[in-house]
Design a protein around this motif. Structure first.
Motif, mmCIF file in Angstrom:
data_model
loop_
_atom_site.group_PDB
_atom_site.id
_atom_site.type_symbol
_atom_site.label_atom_id
_atom_site.label_comp_id
_atom_site.label_asym_id
_atom_site.label_seq_id
_atom_site.Cartn_x
_atom_site.Cartn_y
_atom_site.Cartn_z
ATOM 1 N N ILE A 244 0.804 -1.216 0.000
ATOM 2 C CA ILE A 244 0.000 0.000 0.000
ATOM 3 C C ILE A 244 0.847 1.280 0.000
ATOM 4 N N LEU A 245 2.034 1.229 0.602
ATOM 5 C CA LEU A 245 2.886 2.422 0.701
ATOM 6 C C LEU A 245 4.063 2.385 -0.272
ATOM 7 N N ARG A 246 4.027 1.469 -1.206
ATOM 8 C CA ARG A 246 5.107 1.341 -2.194
ATOM 9 C C ARG A 246 5.301 2.664 -2.944
ATOM 10 N N GLY A 247 6.532 3.172 -2.932
ATOM 11 C CA GLY A 247 6.844 4.403 -3.645
ATOM 12 C C GLY A 247 6.559 5.680 -2.871
ATOM 13 N N LEU A 248 6.091 5.583 -1.640
ATOM 14 C CA LEU A 248 5.745 6.783 -0.871
ATOM 15 C C LEU A 248 6.858 7.243 0.067
ATOM 16 N N GLY A 249 7.797 6.368 0.379
ATOM 17 C CA GLY A 249 8.810 6.689 1.381
ATOM 18 C C GLY A 249 10.039 7.339 0.800
ATOM 19 N N PRO A 250 11.008 7.658 1.682
ATOM 20 C CA PRO A 250 10.998 7.384 3.118
ATOM 21 C C PRO A 250 10.126 8.354 3.921
ATOM 22 N N LYS A 251 9.849 9.549 3.358
ATOM 23 C CA LYS A 251 8.969 10.506 4.030
ATOM 24 C C LYS A 251 8.013 11.095 3.004
ATOM 25 N N THR A 252 6.829 11.459 3.463
ATOM 26 C CA THR A 252 5.857 12.123 2.596
ATOM 27 C C THR A 252 4.992 13.030 3.457
ATOM 28 N N THR A 253 4.431 14.042 2.835
ATOM 29 C CA THR A 253 3.586 15.000 3.548
ATOM 30 C C THR A 253 2.124 14.707 3.239
ATOM 31 N N VAL A 254 1.319 14.646 4.287
ATOM 32 C CA VAL A 254 -0.083 14.255 4.138
ATOM 33 C C VAL A 254 -0.984 15.236 4.885
ATOM 34 N N TRP A 255 -2.282 15.102 4.661
ATOM 35 C CA TRP A 255 -3.306 15.895 5.327
ATOM 36 C C TRP A 255 -4.071 14.944 6.243
ATOM 37 N N ALA A 256 -4.090 15.267 7.545
ATOM 38 C CA ALA A 256 -4.688 14.334 8.495
ATOM 39 C C ALA A 256 -5.299 15.071 9.678
#
Length: 189
Positions: free
Chosen positions: A114-126
């Motif tokens: 599910i998180l493939r290609g998103l790391g090592p850090k990413t900015t999200v809205w939560a």
């Protein structure tokens, strides 16, 4: 990717329609369903996967606990949906230290399906008004942030995933990639 059927379970969150639109814009057949729909009616729709939307409070999640325990399909829980998955499998949810929606930097601990290609850090809205405090036994810890230790998780053997953040909103970097990753899980299941 073939055209899949994804049901978006409405938990009365303000972004439910955005989830529906984001999945539709990826070329999928999608439909919003009430969180009170009996499991046999869900299965009669012949979906390829379920997305549990966010929502305002746990006492309004309808049959979501039953869905995540009994429906044999890939499931993605977003915000309240993530928390419902944790509770259904024996985890713990508590009030977060930071309420309201905000930009958060996520540290990806494990780039699984599910998180493939998103790391090592990413900015999200939560929103962190509530958050998963204790992982269900055996669950895999996928991501964390400075304000919340359990930002993402997955079931150890089933294709069930939870994220605290909202991949469907434009403020989230790589949100579309996360949804595509989930759709690929659905396609392969």
């Amino acid at each position: 990717m073939e055209r899949l059927k994804i049901l978006v379970v409405n938990n009365y969150g303000q972004f439910c329609h955005l989830i529906h639109r984001a999945v539709r814009d990826l070329g999928m057949n999608t439909k919003i369903i009430p969180n009170t729909m009996p499991i046999e009616d869900i299965l009669a729709e012949e979906p390829d996967g379920l997305i549990l939307s966010g929502g305002p409070e746990m006492d309004r999640v309808g049959l979501c606990f039953d869905y995540v325990r009994e429906v044999d399909l890939p499931i993605l829980g977003i915000c309240l949906g993530h928390q419902a998955i944790a509770l259904a499998y024996g985890g713990h949810v508590h009030a977060g230290n930071k309420g309201g929606y905000a930009e958060i930097e996520i540290e990806v601990l494990e780039e699984d399906d599910i998180l493939r290609g998103l790391g090592p850090k990413t900015t999200v809205w939560a929103s962190h008004a509530d958050e998963v405090a204790i992982l269900p036994e055996g669950f895999i810890h996928l991501a964390r942030s400075e304000i919340c230790e359990i930002e993402a998780m997955r079931h150890p053997t089933k294709p069930i995933y939870g994220v605290q953040w909202h991949p469907e909103v434009s403020h989230t970097e790589k949100g579309e990639e996360l949804l595509i990753n989930f759709l690929e899980v659905c396609e392969q299941y």
